[in-house]
Scaffold this motif. Structure first.
Motif, PDB file in Angstrom:
ATOM      1  N   GLN A 154       0.859  -1.181   0.000  1.00 19.39           N
ATOM      2  CA  GLN A 154       0.000   0.000   0.000  1.00 19.39           C
ATOM      3  C   GLN A 154       0.895   1.231   0.000  1.00 19.39           C
ATOM      4  O   GLN A 154       1.665   1.446   0.939  1.00 19.39           O
ATOM      5  N   ASN A 155       0.826   2.013  -1.049  1.00 17.91           N
ATOM      6  CA  ASN A 155       1.681   3.195  -1.147  1.00 17.91           C
ATOM      7  C   ASN A 155       0.953   4.441  -0.668  1.00 17.91           C
ATOM      8  O   ASN A 155      -0.190   4.696  -1.056  1.00 17.91           O
ATOM      9  N   ALA A 156       1.621   5.220   0.166  1.00 18.84           N
ATOM     10  CA  ALA A 156       1.091   6.518   0.600  1.00 18.84           C
ATOM     11  C   ALA A 156       1.659   7.590  -0.327  1.00 18.84           C
ATOM     12  O   ALA A 156       2.874   7.675  -0.509  1.00 18.84           O
ATOM     13  N   ILE A 157       0.785   8.376  -0.911  1.00 15.70           N
ATOM     14  CA  ILE A 157       1.187   9.393  -1.876  1.00 15.70           C
ATOM     15  C   ILE A 157       0.999  10.785  -1.272  1.00 15.70           C
ATOM     16  O   ILE A 157      -0.108  11.150  -0.885  1.00 15.70           O
ATOM     17  N   PHE A 158       2.076  11.546  -1.209  1.00 17.37           N
ATOM     18  CA  PHE A 158       2.026  12.914  -0.706  1.00 17.37           C
ATOM     19  C   PHE A 158       2.593  13.846  -1.774  1.00 17.37           C
ATOM     20  O   PHE A 158       3.792  13.810  -2.055  1.00 17.37           O
ATOM     21  N   SER A 159       1.752  14.657  -2.367  1.00 22.61           N
ATOM     22  CA  SER A 159       2.218  15.635  -3.344  1.00 22.61           C
ATOM     23  C   SER A 159       2.413  16.982  -2.657  1.00 22.61           C
ATOM     24  O   SER A 159       1.729  17.302  -1.676  1.00 22.61           O
ATOM     25  N   ARG A 160       3.356  17.772  -3.169  1.00 25.26           N
ATOM     26  CA  ARG A 160       3.546  19.112  -2.606  1.00 25.26           C
ATOM     27  C   ARG A 160       2.270  19.939  -2.799  1.00 25.26           C
ATOM     28  O   ARG A 160       1.868  20.697  -1.917  1.00 25.26           O
ATOM     29  N   ARG A 161       1.638  19.793  -3.965  1.00 25.92           N
ATOM     30  CA  ARG A 161       0.434  20.562  -4.234  1.00 25.92           C
ATOM     31  C   ARG A 161      -0.665  20.250  -3.222  1.00 25.92           C
ATOM     32  O   ARG A 161      -1.264  21.145  -2.640  1.00 25.92           O
ATOM     33  N   GLY A 162      -0.935  18.947  -3.010  1.00 25.29           N
ATOM     34  CA  GLY A 162      -1.999  18.559  -2.084  1.00 25.29           C
ATOM     35  C   GLY A 162      -1.674  18.903  -0.645  1.00 25.29           C
ATOM     36  O   GLY A 162      -2.541  19.340   0.124  1.00 25.29           O
ATOM     37  N   THR A 163      -0.408  18.717  -0.261  1.00 25.72           N
ATOM     38  CA  THR A 163       0.007  18.991   1.109  1.00 25.72           C
ATOM     39  C   THR A 163      -0.050  20.485   1.409  1.00 25.72           C
ATOM     40  O   THR A 163      -0.572  20.917   2.445  1.00 25.72           O
ATOM     41  N   GLU A 164       0.473  21.290   0.483  1.00 25.47           N
ATOM     42  CA  GLU A 164       0.450  22.736   0.690  1.00 25.47           C
ATOM     43  C   GLU A 164      -0.973  23.274   0.696  1.00 25.47           C
ATOM     44  O   GLU A 164      -1.312  24.165   1.487  1.00 25.47           O
ATOM     45  N   ARG A 165      -1.817  22.703  -0.150  1.00 29.82           N
ATOM     46  CA  ARG A 165      -3.205  23.170  -0.256  1.00 29.82           C
ATOM     47  C   ARG A 165      -3.953  23.007   1.065  1.00 29.82           C
ATOM     48  O   ARG A 165      -4.639  23.936   1.527  1.00 29.82           O
ATOM     49  N   VAL A 166      -3.829  21.859   1.692  1.00 25.29           N
ATOM     50  CA  VAL A 166      -4.567  21.627   2.936  1.00 25.29           C
ATOM     51  C   VAL A 166      -3.988  22.477   4.070  1.00 25.29           C
ATOM     52  O   VAL A 166      -4.713  22.958   4.946  1.00 25.29           O
ATOM     53  N   MET A 167      -2.675  22.696   4.031  1.00 28.47           N
ATOM     54  CA  MET A 167      -2.060  23.511   5.076  1.00 28.47           C
ATOM     55  C   MET A 167      -2.476  24.968   4.953  1.00 28.47           C
ATOM     56  O   MET A 167      -2.759  25.625   5.963  1.00 28.47           O
ATOM     57  N   ARG A 168      -2.526  25.477   3.740  1.00 31.67           N
ATOM     58  CA  ARG A 168      -2.964  26.872   3.559  1.00 31.67           C
ATOM     59  C   ARG A 168      -4.420  27.035   4.001  1.00 31.67           C
ATOM     60  O   ARG A 168      -4.781  28.062   4.589  1.00 31.67           O
ATOM     61  N   TYR A 169      -5.246  26.050   3.729  1.00 29.21           N
ATOM     62  CA  TYR A 169      -6.637  26.102   4.175  1.00 29.21           C
ATOM     63  C   TYR A 169      -6.683  26.188   5.705  1.00 29.21           C
ATOM     64  O   TYR A 169      -7.456  26.969   6.280  1.00 29.21           O
TER      65      TYR A 169
END
Length: 353
Positions: A154-169
């Motif tokens: 099972q691979n966990a995928i973390f993109s900079r776009r998705g990670t930054e987006r949730v943090m800015r929210y």
């Protein structure tokens, strides 16, 4: 007059009881607001629908739903009829992914009149902002071999776009509250994705110098949710960590039956979806005692999403006045029915008009 088109999906179990209750409350809100109206269209997508049609929704289900301003969901799942992975991935997760509902928001607070299992919960009022599209719940991986040699990946995928987006929210939300964001991490044990998460959090925090921050390993953070939840304001977390923390948040409130959630689409292409944290509760289906507060608080979050924060705040105040006066369903120590609690909320809303 603002007219909102809402797709209603009661779904399974007590969803068919609490969604109509919350819709009655929203119609009352519309009546007393004057400049706001709702047009609800109900869709029968559920495990019962699966048994009849072989799928949780029709092939054009997404096309039908994308025309609405929001989706108001009750509960999904009935393991006696349909395996959970089939019902969830066929409806709930499908809607989240296909409609790019990339952020999940779940508040938790002490409710007057609702007894927390904590000895001294203080006046905690926190919000977990959860990444909702990737992370540990990415559907990347597989299984090979059989028997003793079988392997599951099972691979966990973390993109900079998705990670930054949730943090800015999370930072933007904290700016409207108590100006503090806590990051849920585990960089001392998960050696690739979590140090990456920490790096992005540090980068994003530079753009919000007025917001205080801290970073907590998920095991310690879960313990603090139990020992001192009032220390938190906004918590930003990955898909898995956010999922776990919000169930703890619901538990320390006193019941998962009062916990709400919002699945947010941030690009405006598709509707956001609003659902309570609780499931279909097969043990109390049809008894008339399902707690409607989780669904009604979820309705409040939908009002907030559409910029109706003032009336949303009034709604939550009325709900809390009802719990304060001991008008509670059995899951939180009361003896009142779903209908009785809903009727009292509606009566008090009208009295506030």
């Amino acid at each position: 007059m603002t007219k909102l088109k809402i797709a209603s999906i009661p779904g399974d179990g007590i969803g068919t009881e609490v969604v109509p209750a919350a819709i009655d409350v929203l119609k009352t809100v519309s009546d007393i607001h004057g400049g706001l109206s709702f047009e609800f269209t109900e869709f029968p997508y559920s495990c019962e629908y699966y048994l009849e049609h072989g799928s949780m929704m029709p092939e054009d289900g997404l096309e039908r739903l994308k025309e609405f301003d929001a989706i108001f969901l009750g509960a999904v799942g009935n393991a006696k009829l349909v395996p959970d992975h089939v019902s969830l991935w066929g409806l709930l997760i499908k809607l989240r992914r296909e409609f790019e509902q990339v952020i999940n928001v779940r508040p938790a607070k002490i409710f007057s009149g609702v007894r927390s299992p904590l000895v001294n919960p203080k006046d905690f009022d926190l919000i977990v902002v959860r990444e909702n599209s990737e992370g540990e719940y990415s559907s990347v991986g597989g299984r090979i071999y059989q028997g003793e040699e079988e392997i599951a990946i099972q691979n966990a995928i973390f993109s900079r776009r998705g990670t930054e987006r949730v943090m800015r929210y999370a930072f933007e939300l904290a700016a409207k509250r108590n100006r503090h964001v806590t990051s849920a991490t585990k960089s001392n044990g998960i050696v690739h994705s979590m140090p990456f998460w920490d790096e992005v959090f540090k980068d994003v925090s530079r753009d919000y110098p007025e917001i205080q921050t801290d970073s907590q390993h998920i095991d310690a953070l879960a313990a603090f949710f139990v020992t001192n939840p009032s220390r938190f304001d906004v918590i930003v977390a990955s898909n898995l960590f956010g999922d776990v923390l919000t169930d703890i948040g619901a538990a320390v409130m006193g019941s998962i039956g009062i916990a709400p959630a919002a699945n947010i689409n941030v690009n405006g292409k598709y509707p956001s979806m609003f659902e309570p944290v609780h499931g279909s509760a097969p043990d109390i289906i049809g008894k008339g005692i399902a707690n409607p507060i989780g669904q009604i608080w979820t309705a409040k979050m939908m009002l907030d999403h559409f910029g109706e924060e003032e009336i949303g705040s009034v709604l939550l105040e009325v709900v809390e006045s009802v719990t304060h006066d001991g008008i509670l369903t059995p899951d939180i120590g009361g003896k009142h029915s779903t209908t009785e609690v809903t009727t009292e909320i509606i009566t008090r809303l009208k009295a506030r008009a």
